[in-house]
Design an enzyme around this catalytic site. Sequence first.
Site, PDB file in Angstrom:
ATOM      1  N   HIS A   1      76.650  34.495  48.754  1.00 52.59           N
ATOM      2  CA  HIS A   1      75.712  33.412  48.407  1.00 52.59           C
ATOM      3  C   HIS A   1      74.304  34.006  48.307  1.00 52.59           C
ATOM      4  O   HIS A   1      73.924  34.847  49.136  1.00 52.59           O
ATOM      5  CB  HIS A   1      75.763  32.316  49.481  1.00 52.59           C
ATOM      6  CG  HIS A   1      74.968  31.110  49.092  1.00 52.59           C
ATOM      7  ND1 HIS A   1      73.597  31.066  49.229  1.00 52.59           N
ATOM      8  CD2 HIS A   1      75.330  29.924  48.542  1.00 52.59           C
ATOM      9  CE1 HIS A   1      73.155  29.898  48.782  1.00 52.59           C
ATOM     10  NE2 HIS A   1      74.197  29.184  48.361  1.00 52.59           N
TER      11      HIS A   1
ATOM     12  N   GLU B   1      71.398  32.994  49.142  1.00 51.42           N
ATOM     13  CA  GLU B   1      70.552  32.909  50.347  1.00 51.42           C
ATOM     14  C   GLU B   1      70.957  33.970  51.369  1.00 51.42           C
ATOM     15  O   GLU B   1      70.103  34.600  52.003  1.00 51.42           O
ATOM     16  CB  GLU B   1      70.630  31.503  50.970  1.00 51.42           C
ATOM     17  CG  GLU B   1      69.695  31.400  52.182  1.00 51.42           C
ATOM     18  CD  GLU B   1      69.716  30.032  52.850  1.00 51.42           C
ATOM     19  OE1 GLU B   1      69.894  29.010  52.153  1.00 51.42           O
ATOM     20  OE2 GLU B   1      69.551  30.000  54.076  1.00 51.42           O
TER      21      GLU B   1
ATOM     22  N   SER C   1      76.184  25.194  47.816  1.00 58.99           N
ATOM     23  CA  SER C   1      76.807  25.311  49.131  1.00 58.99           C
ATOM     24  C   SER C   1      76.629  24.019  49.933  1.00 58.99           C
ATOM     25  O   SER C   1      77.592  23.487  50.503  1.00 58.99           O
ATOM     26  CB  SER C   1      76.159  26.497  49.855  1.00 58.99           C
ATOM     27  OG  SER C   1      76.561  26.557  51.172  1.00 58.99           O
TER      28      SER C   1
HETATM   29  O1  10E Z   1      73.951  26.565  47.400  1.00 57.49           O
HETATM   30  P1  10E Z   1      72.828  25.941  48.200  1.00 57.49           P
HETATM   31  O2  10E Z   1      73.204  24.709  48.890  1.00 57.49           O
HETATM   32  O3  10E Z   1      72.226  26.964  49.112  1.00 57.49           O
HETATM   33  O4  10E Z   1      71.645  25.644  47.156  1.00 57.49           O
HETATM   34  P2  10E Z   1      71.250  24.378  46.282  1.00 57.49           P
HETATM   35  O5  10E Z   1      70.392  24.921  45.205  1.00 57.49           O
HETATM   36  O6  10E Z   1      72.420  23.584  45.906  1.00 57.49           O
HETATM   37  O7  10E Z   1      70.375  23.466  47.254  1.00 57.49           O
HETATM   38  C1  10E Z   1      69.114  23.851  47.740  1.00 57.49           C
HETATM   39  C2  10E Z   1      69.258  24.775  48.853  1.00 57.49           C
HETATM   40  C3  10E Z   1      68.624  25.978  48.965  1.00 57.49           C
HETATM   41  C4  10E Z   1      67.570  26.405  48.046  1.00 57.49           C
HETATM   42  C5  10E Z   1      68.986  26.911  50.045  1.00 57.49           C
HETATM   43  N1  10E Z   1      68.456  26.582  51.275  1.00 57.49           N
END
Ligand code: 10E
Length: 316
Positions: free
Chosen positions: A129, A131, A229
């Site tokens: 992932h 992050e 995620s």
């Molecule tokens: O896949 P994630 O949930 O990490 O990302 P997303 O872009 O769906 O939602 C925002 C979350 C971020 C940017 C990570 N903390």
Amino acid sequence: MTKPALTLYLAAPRGFCAGVDRAIKIVEMAIGKWGAPVYVRHEIVHNKFVVDSLREKGAVFVEELDECPDDRPVIFSAHGVPKSVPAAAEAREMIYVDATCPLVSKVHIEAQRHAEAGLQMIMIGHKGHPETIGTMGQLPEGEVLLVETAADVATVEVRDPDRLAYVTQTTLSVDDTKGIVAALVERFPNIIGPHKEDICYATTNRQEAVKSVAPKADALLVVGAPNSSNSRRLVEVGAKNGCDYAQLVQRAENIDWRALEGIRSVAITAGASAPELLVNEVIDAFRARYDVTVEVVETAVETVEFKVPRVLRQPA
Ligand code: 10E
Ligand code: SF4
């Protein structure tokens, strides 16, 4: 013909978090300031609708910095980047803006602080992932050990069991993470961690809201993308908390109406990267087929807002 009655339980909070809101505004501001094209490394947030809308305004999405020209600005996505990425942009004298969520940056700082204190880092997160890659990339390659499950904790090989610290991805399942942290503490009683974990307020609140709507409803729909995620965690939380049918839907057109035949109630939520417009699209699709009563189930009120820099500048 009369439509069958259906109750829609609308989870609140749902949808955009403060970090997503800020990241999208940063891309819009960058296009306003520098004109198109502005490059964005990785989807700014994991949502096709958001990405397509920004593309129409002049954003060009790439996966790696190598794909960007030297003379156009580049924005790093809300998920964060390894240290090597801004370093490479600087070496090429590029203009870059980091749209990493401040709550992710906080975890980056934590990891560096522990490493400076001589502790070996363990990250609880999902392999691959962005992050997780970004947070692990705050330290030299191989310095941060990744654990995804409690089973991984049993086999992880550390330098010194008494000189350890851990950080987590911000969008994990709160309940699953408790189990992993418990396994870490059991095997390494002196491990240092954050006060709770690094799961952010938005992730926690959206999961809590799902826990309250899931047992009431015959089905749960989570508006969100398959690569999001936090959205996928909401589906799992729904399934584990009494909802037999829990599904991710990107748009109303993805709703499997056959699977919903005979239902009387549906819970709806949205991941942190899913715009409210798509939630409304889903509600409208239900209204077209059912006599809908909407009930909002609010478990928390969010007031978090992250300032968008008034003037975009690349960091010194
Ligand atoms: O896949 P994630 O949930 O990490 O990302 P997303 O872009 O769906 O939602 C925002 C979350 C971020 C940017 C990570 N903390
Ligand atoms: Fe920031 Fe949490 Fe939103 Fe991620 S989910 S962008 S950490 S507020």
